[in-house]
Write a protein that holds these residues in place. Structure first.
Motif, PDB file in Angstrom:
ATOM      1  N   GLY A 117      24.581  29.956  75.836  1.00  0.00           N
ATOM      2  CA  GLY A 117      25.187  31.193  76.309  1.00  0.00           C
ATOM      3  C   GLY A 117      24.198  32.067  77.047  1.00  0.00           C
ATOM      4  N   GLN A 118      22.949  32.109  76.554  1.00  0.00           N
ATOM      5  CA  GLN A 118      21.915  32.897  77.219  1.00  0.00           C
ATOM      6  C   GLN A 118      21.587  32.318  78.590  1.00  0.00           C
ATOM      7  N   VAL A 119      21.617  30.981  78.688  1.00  0.00           N
ATOM      8  CA  VAL A 119      21.340  30.334  79.971  1.00  0.00           C
ATOM      9  C   VAL A 119      22.412  30.705  80.990  1.00  0.00           C
ATOM     10  N   ALA A 120      23.664  30.667  80.556  1.00  0.00           N
ATOM     11  CA  ALA A 120      24.763  31.034  81.455  1.00  0.00           C
ATOM     12  C   ALA A 120      24.627  32.480  81.914  1.00  0.00           C
ATOM     13  N   SER A 121      24.279  33.355  80.981  1.00  0.00           N
ATOM     14  CA  SER A 121      24.114  34.764  81.322  1.00  0.00           C
ATOM     15  C   SER A 121      22.980  34.963  82.315  1.00  0.00           C
ATOM     16  N   SER A 122      21.890  34.219  82.125  1.00  0.00           N
ATOM     17  CA  SER A 122      20.740  34.316  83.022  1.00  0.00           C
ATOM     18  C   SER A 122      21.103  33.862  84.431  1.00  0.00           C
ATOM     19  N   LEU A 123      21.880  32.784  84.519  1.00  0.00           N
ATOM     20  CA  LEU A 123      22.278  32.270  85.836  1.00  0.00           C
ATOM     21  C   LEU A 123      23.200  33.259  86.547  1.00  0.00           C
ATOM     22  N   LYS A 124      24.111  33.850  85.792  1.00  0.00           N
ATOM     23  CA  LYS A 124      24.992  34.854  86.387  1.00  0.00           C
ATOM     24  C   LYS A 124      24.195  36.048  86.896  1.00  0.00           C
ATOM     25  N   SER A 125      23.204  36.426  86.127  1.00  0.00           N
ATOM     26  CA  SER A 125      22.352  37.549  86.548  1.00  0.00           C
ATOM     27  C   SER A 125      21.595  37.199  87.816  1.00  0.00           C
ATOM     28  N   SER A 126      21.165  35.946  87.919  1.00  0.00           N
ATOM     29  CA  SER A 126      20.444  35.498  89.112  1.00  0.00           C
ATOM     30  C   SER A 126      21.322  35.620  90.350  1.00  0.00           C
ATOM     31  N   ILE A 127      22.598  35.245  90.207  1.00  0.00           N
ATOM     32  CA  ILE A 127      23.525  35.384  91.331  1.00  0.00           C
ATOM     33  C   ILE A 127      23.780  36.855  91.640  1.00  0.00           C
TER      34      ILE A 127
END
Length: 500
Positions: A73-83
């Motif tokens: 879940g943290q990885v998904a959140s990090s990727l969304k933040s990157s976008i």
């Protein structure tokens, strides 16, 4: 253009981590994949197709597998933040573009070189209006005219993009992009039928499919004339690779096709046939089995004779001289003994072991006795400079000046060698087991979860905390299994990583 690159770099892992869906666009040709492939020539040396339909079975399976890991879940959140940092929102800006296969290809052999990278990327998007809105509002992108009915866009890092109908294209430069648009209207364009033929032998519904036109690479690359003197290399045509997801893990398949005319079984890199060798492995080790190790040795010799004929001639002369000195035939009395099953094992501490079931154990025992007279000289090439030969527990022991040691010899009817005496004893006494589902002369097996746990624990400084953290992070990982099989028509194989 940084925003568009963010799409390309982030949409695949983000979709897997979040399980987000997408829609497919309508066909304007045979299929969206056929449309995207058409910007490349049939002779393209390397082509990759990435499925972006996250509503499909493959993506749903991948999502399930990734979510088995802690912190997904943290990885998904990090990727969304990157976008988001690039000024985009995944759900409103990226997701509407997905649904079809994204194609990345290199039109020429020269374009595959790192110093002269020439690529073409193409995707028939699910929402053309959304794409045009993104391009219009990106301050790093400006219109750059038109070509072949497509609107061109220049980026601030000199790369070029285009919108051709509902297909989005990107290339290293304007010249390359215009060439791709021109290619789309030619008869020698790459088609979905061509792609499917070149990737046959691997799953057609994989997440990622790719193929390499080996024949084109060999014909167009400078310095490959020597390699083509090896009959098996000259017979290579295409090589396909795919990455797939199943409910219990990930798999990689590969298939290298060869022209069988003029090839014989003896000229293959590994022994032909689907009979698989057993493997000896314990927790924390990587085990591999090979049937007919003598054939792979002979193939290596044939390659050496072509690539470095002078050095190979010296090798042959030395082999004859040694055979005469010891009163044996190296090829017959030593190499030919390797025609049965062999297994190797390696652990993360750098220990390794080899176990061979020789064709004639009694004869090999005598050969080893004769070979002992020159063993220290051969140890020089194995990093055991100044080695001394002694005997321990019925085995030969070579010890170099630096303290490195190699044990080898017959244990019953089995030949074993290792740099660790306990490991040698284990592998010699072991009964190697077949790898489930394996076929062909090569098989591998390893408990990746156990290995990953130990590696993470070591990196964390060991102790209870490091061991717990390593086990926690690697808990979903299970067995890695694989195999390779060969015939005059090609070399194919399969790797499977279990995710529990």
């Amino acid at each position: 253009m940084r925003r568009l690159l963010a799409i390309a770099l982030c949409l695949v892992p983000l979709a897997a981590a979040t399980g987000c869906g997408s829609s497919s666009s309508s066909d304007s040709g045979k299929s969206p994949l056929d449309n995207a492939l058409g910007y490349l020539p049939k002779s393209a040396p390397l082509v990759i197709a990435i499925d972006t339909n996250t509503d499909g079975a493959q993506w749903k399976s991948l999502t399930t597998n990734i979510q088995k890991f802690p912190f997904s879940g943290q990885v998904a959140s990090s990727l969304k933040s990157s976008i988001s940092r690039s000024g985009l929102d995944y759900d409103t800006d990226v997701k509407p573009l997905l649904g079809n296969e994204f194609v990345l290809g290199f039109p020429t052999v020269q374009g595959t070189e790192a110093s002269n990278s020439q690529f073409v990327g193409a995707l028939q998007v699910g929402d053309k209006g959304k794409l045009e809105s993104l391009l219009k509002n990106d301050k790093h992108v400006t219109k750059d005219g038109s070509s072949n009915g497509a609107t061109l866009y220049r980026t601030d890092n000199t790369s070029e993009a285009a919108v051709d109908g509902d297909v989005f294209l990107i290339a290293a430069n304007k010249q390359q992009l215009v060439a791709a648009l021109e290619q789309r209207g030619r008869d020698d364009r790459l088609t979905e039928t061509d792609f499917d033929n070149n990737t046959s032998g691997t799953p057609s519904d994989a997440l990622i499919r790719s193929y390499t036109n080996v024949q084109e690479l060999l014909a167009s690359s400078p310095g490959t004339q020597t390699a083509q003197k090896v009959k098996w290399v000259a017979a290579l045509r295409t090589e396909a690779t795919s990455l797939s997801s199943q409910s219990d893990g990930l798999s990689i398949d590969f298939d290298a096709k060869t022209d069988p005319s003029g090839l014989t079984d003896a000229e293959l890199p590994i022994a032909p046939g689907d009979t698989s060798p057993p493997v000896s492995t314990a927790a924390g080790e990587i085990g591999a089995g090979i049937r007919g190790l003598d054939q792979s040795w002979q193939f290596a010799e044939s390659v050496a004779s072509v690539v470095s004929p002078v050095s190979y001639a010296r090798f042959v002369a030395s082999k004859k001289k040694l055979s005469s000195r010891l009163g044996l035939d190296i090829d017959k009395d030593l190499i030919a003994q390797l025609s049965g099953n062999a297994t190797t094992s390696v652990d993360i501490q750098g220990h390794y072991a080899l176990r061979v079931e020789p064709k004639d154990p009694a004869a090999l025992t005598k050969t080893l006795g004769k070979f002992a007279r020159v063993a220290p000289n051969f140890a020089q090439g194995a990093g055991l400079g100044g080695a001394k030969l002694t005997r321990v527990r019925g085995l030969y022991r070579l010890t170099g000046k630096t303290g490195k040691t190699l044990y080898y010899g017959m244990v019953g009817k089995v030949f074993a060698a290792s740099n660790d005496l306990p490991l040698l004893a284990r592998i010699a006494a072991d009964t190697p087991q077949p790898v489930q589902g394996a076929k062909g002369a090569v098989a591998i097996q390893a408990d990746i979860g156990k290995i990953a746990s130990e590696l993470i624990s070591r990196a964390g400084g060991g102790g209870l905390g490091g061991a717990f953290g390593g086990a926690f992070a690697s808990a979903p990982l299970g067995q890695l299994t694989g195999w390779a099989t060969s015939s005059t028509s090609g070399l194919s194989g399969h790797l499977q990583l279990q995710i529990k």
